[in-house]
Design a protein around this motif. Structure first.
Motif, PDB file in Angstrom:
ATOM      1  N   VAL A 104       0.864  -1.182   0.000  1.00  0.00           N
ATOM      2  CA  VAL A 104       0.000   0.000   0.000  1.00  0.00           C
ATOM      3  C   VAL A 104       0.899   1.231   0.000  1.00  0.00           C
ATOM      4  CG1 VAL A 104      -1.709   1.327   1.275  1.00  0.00           C
ATOM      5  CG2 VAL A 104      -1.898  -1.164   1.171  1.00  0.00           C
ATOM      6  N   TRP A 105       0.749   2.062  -1.037  1.00  0.00           N
ATOM      7  CA  TRP A 105       1.502   3.317  -1.128  1.00  0.00           C
ATOM      8  C   TRP A 105       0.873   4.280  -0.126  1.00  0.00           C
ATOM      9  CZ3 TRP A 105       6.053   4.281  -2.927  1.00  0.00           C
ATOM     10  CH2 TRP A 105       6.458   5.573  -3.270  1.00  0.00           C
ATOM     11  N   ALA A 106       1.536   4.401   1.050  1.00  0.00           N
ATOM     12  CA  ALA A 106       0.875   4.948   2.239  1.00  0.00           C
ATOM     13  C   ALA A 106       0.974   6.466   2.357  1.00  0.00           C
ATOM     14  CB  ALA A 106       1.435   4.273   3.490  1.00  0.00           C
ATOM     15  N   THR A 107       0.270   7.143   1.468  1.00  0.00           N
ATOM     16  CA  THR A 107       0.109   8.587   1.604  1.00  0.00           C
ATOM     17  C   THR A 107      -0.897   8.861   2.733  1.00  0.00           C
ATOM     18  OG1 THR A 107      -1.593   8.475  -0.108  1.00  0.00           O
ATOM     19  CG2 THR A 107       0.632   9.106  -0.801  1.00  0.00           C
ATOM     20  N   PRO A 108      -0.883  10.061   3.339  1.00  0.00           N
ATOM     21  CA  PRO A 108      -1.828  10.356   4.425  1.00  0.00           C
ATOM     22  C   PRO A 108      -3.205  10.735   3.879  1.00  0.00           C
ATOM     23  CG  PRO A 108      -0.374  12.225   4.090  1.00  0.00           C
ATOM     24  CD  PRO A 108       0.101  11.154   3.152  1.00  0.00           C
ATOM     25  N   THR A 109      -3.880   9.753   3.287  1.00  0.00           N
ATOM     26  CA  THR A 109      -5.130   9.987   2.570  1.00  0.00           C
ATOM     27  C   THR A 109      -6.174   8.939   2.923  1.00  0.00           C
ATOM     28  OG1 THR A 109      -4.322   8.653   0.716  1.00  0.00           O
ATOM     29  CG2 THR A 109      -3.923  11.037   0.600  1.00  0.00           C
TER      30      THR A 109
END
Length: 490
Positions: free
Chosen positions: A48-53
């Motif tokens: 999971v490309w863990a951007t704060p979204t």
């Protein structure tokens, strides 16, 4: 529906996730995440490309519903480290928000979008419908839930395999310690690729049936706004609370908002006593601290119904056994507030293994006890006070074992000190001498080395005075605000 999230199974209409102007109730999250889960069920592992979204939270929940282990990836990870993580964990596909450009090592994998609109469009699921296909049966409690990579300070990052029972055990122990209920609304602005921000900050509220409001980016204005509009809890790291403490004198709205909070929690590193006291003086609220690691999730905490004593991380959580051991590995029985030992823990909160590293896994345990590498003392009432890391913060000087943390706290009480770190370096006479790294409050008028040594000597034993003082414009820190002491020494 996964027993990790009872409120999703119940179809609760209470708010679950809010990121800016995007929000989902528990029922809506069940629909959206369930739809995505049906598409990834059976995959051996997903990144999971863990951007704060919102998309990151949805992607992680979907994978957990599908029983597929999640590898959260820090978008700021450098190419070499990212290549190691992806090669080591071998994800079958990557989850990311639509339009996000992924680095080449991930761009070559099959990809699914985590945006709410793209999930429902791709699955053909209208807004109120259930998942497109039935979800698999709940995996064993020992099945991997997440693989979270360590910071890699002593070599390539290791993949910490966290089973589903560890996630549930930690979150339920925090429910007990913090009196955490579905009525709580959490505010935080932490990254979503590690334990604090993702497991505690996102999965914690979802397991309780409560809600989380993520600020996207930390700011005292956002904290004040959310705590003034129904939020009850704040999670942060010391850097955030330091900025709050700095802003309080000139921001009565922030002080009022914090005063109304039920719980203020700091973690990931020690919060200086000076900042504790400034926040308490301005708001009447005490920040409580907890202690955990990637490998152990949470071990101790100051309880919501206990004494919020600055400088401690409280008592062991329900189900967690904690002991201190000396250099020979013998257990330390003393609760005297003086004797330093390494923390070892065991309990249902522990990880299963380091991925692909049986050697490192075996070395991490001592007859079932996990060796944390953290040094601490215990007060007579059982409160734990961490004095530093065994590798970087235990200083052996003149025959004494000295924890860097207590010296740092005293230095931070000096009005001329903005930031402080303490390390040891070789000394022919003492074995190691104490070195203070100081960011002065006023760059053009730093306190002298003699003044700082006298300040420490007046508060602690004389052998704990810094023998050398070095001045910096800023201390090197990682994404979580932890001081990188190896960079100081290097």
């Amino acid at each position: 529906m996964s027993p990790l999230f009872p409120a999703l199974a119940a179809g609760s209409t209470r708010p679950a996730l809010q990121f800016g102007d995007q929000a989902l109730s528990h029922a809506e999250l069940a629909t959206v995440a369930g739809s995505l889960a049906a598409r990834i069920a059976g995959a051996p592992r997903v990144a999971v490309w863990a951007t704060p979204t919102l998309g990151t939270a949805v992607g992680v929940v979907a994978a957990l519903l599908a029983g597929v282990p999640v590898v959260p990836v820090n978008p700021k990870t450098g190419e070499r480290e990212l290549t190691h993580i992806v090669t080591d964990s071998s994800p079958a596909l990557v989850l990311a928000e639509h339009g996000v450009e992924l680095p080449p090592i991930l761009a070559g994998l099959p990809r699914l979008d985590t945006d709410v609109d793209h999930i429902t469009d791709a699955a053909g699921v209208p807004g109120g419908a259930g998942p497109a296909a039935p979800l698999p049966a709940e995996p064993s409690p020992e099945a991997p839930a997440l693989i979270v990579y360590t910071s890699g300070t002593t070599g390539p990052p290791k993949g910490v395999v966290l089973p589903r029972r560890a996630v549930a055990a930690t979150l339920d122990a925090l429910e007990d310690a913090w009196q955490w209920t579905e009525a709580d609304v959490l505010v935080h602005a932490l990254p979503l690729f590690h334990v604090h921000g993702l497991i505690l900050g996102i999965l914690g509220p979802l397991r309780r049936g409560g809600s989380v409001r993520h600020l996207g980016r930390f700011g005292t204005d956002g904290v004040a706004r959310e705590l003034s509009s129904g939020a009850t809890m704040l999670f942060g790291v010391p850097t955030m609370y330091h900025r709050i403490a700095e802003a309080l004198a000139g921001d009565p709205a922030l002080a009022k908002a914090l005063t109304g909070a039920r719980l203020l929690v700091s973690g990931s590193a020690a919060l200086p006593v000076h900042d504790h006291e400034r926040i308490a003086a301005a708001t009447g609220r005490r920040v409580i601290e907890r202690y955990g690691m990637t490998e152990t999730l949470m071990n101790t905490s100051v309880r919501a119904d206990g004494e919020p004593r600055a400088g401690t991380v409280g008592v062991p959580l329900a189900g967690v056994e904690l002991r201190l051991v000396d250099e020979t590995g013998a257990a330390i029985a003393a609760y005297d507030g003086e004797t330093v030992g390494e923390i070892q823990v065991r309990g249902p909160n522990l990880f299963t293994e380091y991925l692909n590293r049986p050697d490192a896994t075996a070395a991490a345990f001592d007859d079932g006890w996990f060796r944390t590498g953290d040094m601490a003392i215990r007060d007579p009432d059982g409160y734990v006070r961490i004095v530093g890391r065994k590798a970087t913060d235990l200083i052996k000087s003149g025959g004494y074992k000295i924890g860097a943390g207590e010296i740092e706290n005293v230095l931070l009480e000096h009005p001329g000190v903005r930031e402080a770190a303490v390390t040891g370096e070789p000394d022919e006479d003492l074995g190691e001498r104490i070195v203070a790294w100081i960011v002065p409050a006023q760059a053009d008028a730093p306190p002298s080395a003699e003044e700082l040594a006298a300040h420490v000597g007046a508060q602690l034993a004389s052998h704990k005075r810094p023998r050398t003082v070095r001045y910096l414009e800023a201390l090197p820190r990682n994404d979580m605000g932890k001081i990188m002491k190896r960079a100081l020494r290097g």
